[in-house]
Structures are given as C-alpha cells and as structure tokens.
Scaffold this active site. Structure first.
Site, PDB file in Angstrom:
ATOM      1  N   SER A   1      41.325  32.746  35.078  1.00  0.00           N
ATOM      2  CA  SER A   1      40.227  32.183  36.066  1.00  0.00           C
ATOM      3  C   SER A   1      38.920  33.018  35.924  1.00  0.00           C
ATOM      4  O   SER A   1      38.151  32.802  36.549  1.00  0.00           O
ATOM      5  CB  SER A   1      40.643  32.273  37.310  1.00  0.00           C
ATOM      6  OG  SER A   1      40.870  33.613  37.677  1.00  0.00           O
TER       7      SER A   1
ATOM      8  N   HIS B   1      47.351  44.850  31.842  1.00  0.00           N
ATOM      9  CA  HIS B   1      47.721  45.105  33.122  1.00  0.00           C
ATOM     10  C   HIS B   1      49.109  45.489  33.271  1.00  0.00           C
ATOM     11  O   HIS B   1      49.729  45.354  34.401  1.00  0.00           O
ATOM     12  CB  HIS B   1      47.645  43.591  34.051  1.00  0.00           C
ATOM     13  CG  HIS B   1      46.314  43.162  34.173  1.00  0.00           C
ATOM     14  ND1 HIS B   1      45.683  42.066  34.741  1.00  0.00           N
ATOM     15  CD2 HIS B   1      45.083  43.757  33.835  1.00  0.00           C
ATOM     16  CE1 HIS B   1      44.644  42.096  34.968  1.00  0.00           C
ATOM     17  NE2 HIS B   1      44.106  43.012  34.496  1.00  0.00           N
TER      18      HIS B   1
ATOM     19  N   ARG C   1      60.425  38.577  39.824  1.00  0.00           N
ATOM     20  CA  ARG C   1      59.583  38.452  38.928  1.00  0.00           C
ATOM     21  C   ARG C   1      60.221  38.525  37.456  1.00  0.00           C
ATOM     22  O   ARG C   1      60.248  37.931  36.549  1.00  0.00           O
ATOM     23  CB  ARG C   1      58.058  39.065  38.750  1.00  0.00           C
ATOM     24  CG  ARG C   1      57.310  38.925  40.019  1.00  0.00           C
ATOM     25  CD  ARG C   1      56.365  37.772  40.202  1.00  0.00           C
ATOM     26  NE  ARG C   1      57.225  36.566  40.591  1.00  0.00           N
ATOM     27  CZ  ARG C   1      57.924  36.448  41.680  1.00  0.00           C
ATOM     28  NH1 ARG C   1      57.687  37.148  42.804  1.00  0.00           N
ATOM     29  NH2 ARG C   1      58.567  35.477  41.817  1.00  0.00           N
TER      30      ARG C   1
ATOM     31  N   ASN D   1      40.700  26.296  29.114  1.00  0.00           N
ATOM     32  CA  ASN D   1      41.110  26.656  30.613  1.00  0.00           C
ATOM     33  C   ASN D   1      41.220  25.168  31.202  1.00  0.00           C
ATOM     34  O   ASN D   1      40.353  24.220  30.726  1.00  0.00           O
ATOM     35  CB  ASN D   1      40.180  27.559  31.274  1.00  0.00           C
ATOM     36  CG  ASN D   1      41.009  28.268  32.170  1.00  0.00           C
ATOM     37  OD1 ASN D   1      41.863  28.918  31.943  1.00  0.00           O
ATOM     38  ND2 ASN D   1      40.436  28.303  33.682  1.00  0.00           N
TER      39      ASN D   1
ATOM     40  N   GLN E   1      46.480  39.469  29.995  1.00  0.00           N
ATOM     41  CA  GLN E   1      46.614  39.855  31.411  1.00  0.00           C
ATOM     42  C   GLN E   1      47.951  39.515  32.069  1.00  0.00           C
ATOM     43  O   GLN E   1      48.395  40.059  33.142  1.00  0.00           O
ATOM     44  CB  GLN E   1      45.418  39.075  32.415  1.00  0.00           C
ATOM     45  CG  GLN E   1      44.196  39.226  31.972  1.00  0.00           C
ATOM     46  CD  GLN E   1      43.406  38.564  32.639  1.00  0.00           C
ATOM     47  OE1 GLN E   1      42.689  38.698  33.622  1.00  0.00           O
ATOM     48  NE2 GLN E   1      42.771  37.421  32.123  1.00  0.00           N
ATOM     49  N   ASN E   2      48.949  38.946  31.216  1.00  0.00           N
ATOM     50  CA  ASN E   2      50.123  38.801  31.899  1.00  0.00           C
ATOM     51  C   ASN E   2      51.022  39.760  31.462  1.00  0.00           C
ATOM     52  O   ASN E   2      50.915  40.698  30.565  1.00  0.00           O
ATOM     53  CB  ASN E   2      50.568  37.357  31.014  1.00  0.00           C
ATOM     54  CG  ASN E   2      49.833  36.045  31.110  1.00  0.00           C
ATOM     55  OD1 ASN E   2      49.183  36.100  32.130  1.00  0.00           O
ATOM     56  ND2 ASN E   2      49.876  35.209  30.331  1.00  0.00           N
TER      57      ASN E   2
HETATM   58  N1  LIG Z   1      52.472  35.044  34.023  1.00  0.00           N
HETATM   59  C1  LIG Z   1      52.282  36.444  34.406  1.00  0.00           C
HETATM   60  O1  LIG Z   1      52.532  37.447  33.994  1.00  0.00           O
HETATM   61  C2  LIG Z   1      51.219  36.338  35.539  1.00  0.00           C
HETATM   62  C3  LIG Z   1      51.310  35.326  36.505  1.00  0.00           C
HETATM   63  C4  LIG Z   1      50.642  35.329  37.869  1.00  0.00           C
HETATM   64  C5  LIG Z   1      49.413  36.273  37.948  1.00  0.00           C
HETATM   65  N2  LIG Z   1      49.481  37.392  37.088  1.00  0.00           N
HETATM   66  C6  LIG Z   1      48.626  38.539  37.397  1.00  0.00           C
HETATM   67  O2  LIG Z   1      47.471  38.024  38.190  1.00  0.00           O
HETATM   68  C7  LIG Z   1      46.114  37.944  37.831  1.00  0.00           C
HETATM   69  C8  LIG Z   1      45.798  36.507  37.644  1.00  0.00           C
HETATM   70  O3  LIG Z   1      44.447  36.469  36.830  1.00  0.00           O
HETATM   71  P1  LIG Z   1      44.511  35.276  35.787  1.00  0.00           P
HETATM   72  O4  LIG Z   1      43.145  35.127  35.495  1.00  0.00           O
HETATM   73  O5  LIG Z   1      45.359  35.808  34.464  1.00  0.00           O
HETATM   74  O6  LIG Z   1      45.174  34.029  36.373  1.00  0.00           O
HETATM   75  P2  LIG Z   1      44.681  33.098  37.528  1.00  0.00           P
HETATM   76  O7  LIG Z   1      45.770  32.605  38.149  1.00  0.00           O
HETATM   77  O8  LIG Z   1      43.770  33.765  38.391  1.00  0.00           O
HETATM   78  O9  LIG Z   1      43.997  31.797  36.806  1.00  0.00           O
HETATM   79  C9  LIG Z   1      44.735  30.918  35.783  1.00  0.00           C
HETATM   80  C10 LIG Z   1      43.820  30.096  35.306  1.00  0.00           C
HETATM   81  O10 LIG Z   1      44.490  29.215  34.203  1.00  0.00           O
HETATM   82  C11 LIG Z   1      44.250  27.920  34.428  1.00  0.00           C
HETATM   83  N3  LIG Z   1      45.364  27.335  34.045  1.00  0.00           N
HETATM   84  C12 LIG Z   1      46.521  26.837  34.700  1.00  0.00           C
HETATM   85  N4  LIG Z   1      47.371  26.227  33.901  1.00  0.00           N
HETATM   86  C13 LIG Z   1      46.835  26.235  32.688  1.00  0.00           C
HETATM   87  C14 LIG Z   1      47.426  25.620  31.465  1.00  0.00           C
HETATM   88  N5  LIG Z   1      48.449  25.196  31.154  1.00  0.00           N
HETATM   89  N6  LIG Z   1      46.630  25.876  30.220  1.00  0.00           N
HETATM   90  C15 LIG Z   1      45.149  26.344  30.440  1.00  0.00           C
HETATM   91  N7  LIG Z   1      44.734  26.992  31.668  1.00  0.00           N
HETATM   92  C16 LIG Z   1      45.526  26.739  32.726  1.00  0.00           C
HETATM   93  C17 LIG Z   1      43.780  27.840  35.673  1.00  0.00           C
HETATM   94  O11 LIG Z   1      42.801  26.400  35.835  1.00  0.00           O
HETATM   95  C18 LIG Z   1      43.143  29.203  36.064  1.00  0.00           C
HETATM   96  O12 LIG Z   1      41.898  29.095  35.901  1.00  0.00           O
HETATM   97  C19 LIG Z   1      45.959  38.792  36.573  1.00  0.00           C
HETATM   98  O13 LIG Z   1      45.883  39.937  36.796  1.00  0.00           O
HETATM   99  C20 LIG Z   1      47.811  38.840  35.995  1.00  0.00           C
HETATM  100  O14 LIG Z   1      47.953  40.147  35.554  1.00  0.00           O
HETATM  101  C21 LIG Z   1      50.139  37.423  35.868  1.00  0.00           C
END
Ligand SMILES: NC(=O)c1ccc[n+]([C@@H]2O[C@H](COP(=O)([O-])OP(=O)(O)OC[C@H]3O[C@@H](n4cnc5c(N)ncnc54)[C@H](O)[C@@H]3O)[C@@H](O)[C@H]2O)c1
Ligand SMILES: [Zn+2]
Length: 248
Positions: A195, A116, A66, A219, A98-99
């Site tokens: 989400s 997170h 990652r 979203n 949360q990223n």
């Molecule tokens: N980039 C990262 O750091 C990363 C990546 C994956 C998971 N995570 C972790 O996993 C958990 C996931 O929960 P979450 O709610 O952040 O993500 P999630 O994956 O549960 O949901 C992502 C949401 O984003 C929407 N989406 C997708 N592409 C989009 C775009 N281009 N523009 C707008 N919306 C878009 C989807 O419809 C979905 O509802 C978190 O706790 C996070 O810490 C982090």
C-alpha cells in the site's frame, strides 16, 4: 494485458513485495481490515515494543497463530514467478520483502532481504545474541525466556524477530538494497502488493528514480505512493507477475 516489460542483459531488477503478494495464498493483508484491526487485534497491542512489555503472552499468542497460519498455506503463482525470474537473472535480481511469512523462501527465492523480519525467527528482547530459527507454536500463556541471559544469572524474555512500529530496520539490510540500486547498470524497480504507506520501503521508488530506474507498481488498489511510479498495473500479483516480463 498490455505490452510486456523487457529485461535485457544489462538490466538489474529489484522487487519489493508487501502483504498483497501473499493474499492469494490466503494470508489476509493488514489493510484488508478497514476497522483498523489486524486479525482482531489493535495493531499497537501486537506490533510494538510497548504492547510486548504490557502483555507478552498475548503478543506471543498472536505470532504463534501467525506462524501456524503461514505454515498451513502455500506459495502462489506470484511467489513462484519471482523465484523463476531470480533463476534467470542471478545476481541481477534482488527481492526486498515486507512480508514475514517466509513464502518467498518456500517458493525458492534466495536473494531475499526480509526487511521487516521473519515469523520464523526469534531473538532476545535484551541481549545481543543472534536471532535464531524458531517455528514453535507456543502454548496459550507461554512466554519463552532467553537461555543465554539465564545462564548469566539474568532473566529476559524472547520475542519474535519482527520489526515493530517505532523500531528501526536493520541498517545492513537497507545498505544491501541501496547498494544493489547504485550498482545497477540499468535499474528496474517493481513494487507488488504494497500500500506504500510504511517507510522506508515506501520510499524505495524515489531512490530507484534517483538512480535513473524505471519503476512499476503491481497492485490491486491505488497505493499511497502510487503517483511516484512510471506505471501502475492494476491487478492481482498472482495473475500479473507470471506473464509480466520478457527476459532476454
Ligand atoms: N504476509 C505477511 O507477511 C504480512 C501480512 C500482513 C501484514 N504484514 C505486515 O504489515 C505491513 C503491511 O504493509 P504492506 O504494504 O505490506 O501491506 P498492506 O496490507 O498495507 O497493503 C496491501 C496492498 O496489497 C494490495 N493487494 C491486495 N491483494 C493483492 C493481490 N492479490 N495482488 C496485488 N495487490 C494486492 C492492496 O490493494 C493493498 O494496497 C507490512 O509491514 C508487513 O510486514 C505482513
Ligand atoms: Zn538474552
């Protein structure tokens, strides 16, 4: 797009971002995988204290991958739009993310609370030394040990500074966010690319409403807590965010 959202001089803006905001940078979202796997791993194997206890080398392999992936991609227009809003609003802006990928910081955001944790920080799984910056991509079977514990005659493993399932968020972070909301004269809360399934972040919209805030969701698909927002703008954050606001 319909009318812009006006930010006047008394408005404070809290933005919550999730994995969707980084999707356009090429980092897959968590729920993109309908099979319940995250990058081919069962989520509980790579994102829980139990999974780490079971197979720390595998967990480190996962987070090293990652790290390498996050380093290889760039912030997208959604990240840049938020950084430029912060430049205009100063202390009337806060970003809770949360990223864990560090892309907001690389886009120039400063008032960021990484609720997170961060892919680029490591801490000890046992002692209370501060999490430290770490971009190392560890070798295949490598599990780093804690130097401080070793110097005291013990031995313990270092772990990623990530909030795993079953773990608490840092109360200091949550306090910062709720203080920002309670101090706001006029609060605007925008959640993007999330989400709405993971708490407590999914509950921020309710808190914002209790403080009289306007709440907007940006979203791509319907969010689990979508009904709690005043307005849902369906679309990609990288396309919506750059032209969504009209700052006074
Ligand atoms: N980039 C990262 O750091 C990363 C990546 C994956 C998971 N995570 C972790 O996993 C958990 C996931 O929960 P979450 O709610 O952040 O993500 P999630 O994956 O549960 O949901 C992502 C949401 O984003 C929407 N989406 C997708 N592409 C989009 C775009 N281009 N523009 C707008 N919306 C878009 C989807 O419809 C979905 O509802 C978190 O706790 C996070 O810490 C982090
Ligand atoms: Zn230690």
């Amino acid at each position: 797009m319909s009318e812009k959202i006006r930010i006047d001089k008394s408005t404070s803006l809290l933005v919550l971002t999730g994995a969707g905001v980084s999707a356009e940078s090429g980092i897959p979202t968590f729920r993109a995988s309908a099979d319940g796997l995250w990058e081919k791993h069962r989520i509980e194997d790579v994102a829980s204290p139990e999974g780490f206890a079971e197979d720390p080398a595998m967990v480190w392999r996962f987070y090293s991958e990652r790290r390498a992936k996050a380093k290889s991609v760039a912030p997208n227009p959604g990240h840049h739009a938020l950084a430029s809003l912060e430049e205009q609003l100063g202390d009337r802006f806060m970003l809770a993310t949360q990223n864990v990928d560090g892309l907001h910081g690389r886009a120039g955001s400063k008032r960021v609370v990484e609720i997170h944790g961060s892919l680029f920080k490591t801490r000890c799984s046992r002692c209370d030394r501060e999490p430290f910056a770490d971009e190392t991509v560890y070798g295949h079977d490598e599990v780093p040990g804690c130097g401080r514990c070793a110097s005291e005659g013990g031995s313990s493993l270092l772990r990623p500074h990530i909030v795993w399932f079953g773990e608490m968020l840092d109360p200091v972070d949550l306090h910062k966010i709720s203080r920002f909301m309670s101090n706001a004269n006029k609060l605007l809360f925008v959640a993007a690319g999330t989400s709405g399934a993971v708490y407590p972040a999914a509950g921020f919209v309710q808190t914002a409403r209790r403080y009289g805030g306007q709440t907007i969701l940006v979203n791509q698909e319907a969010a689990d807590n979508g009904g709690q927002f005043h307005r849902w703008i369906q679309g990609r954050s990288g396309e919506v965010l750059p032209s969504l606001f009209d700052v006074e």
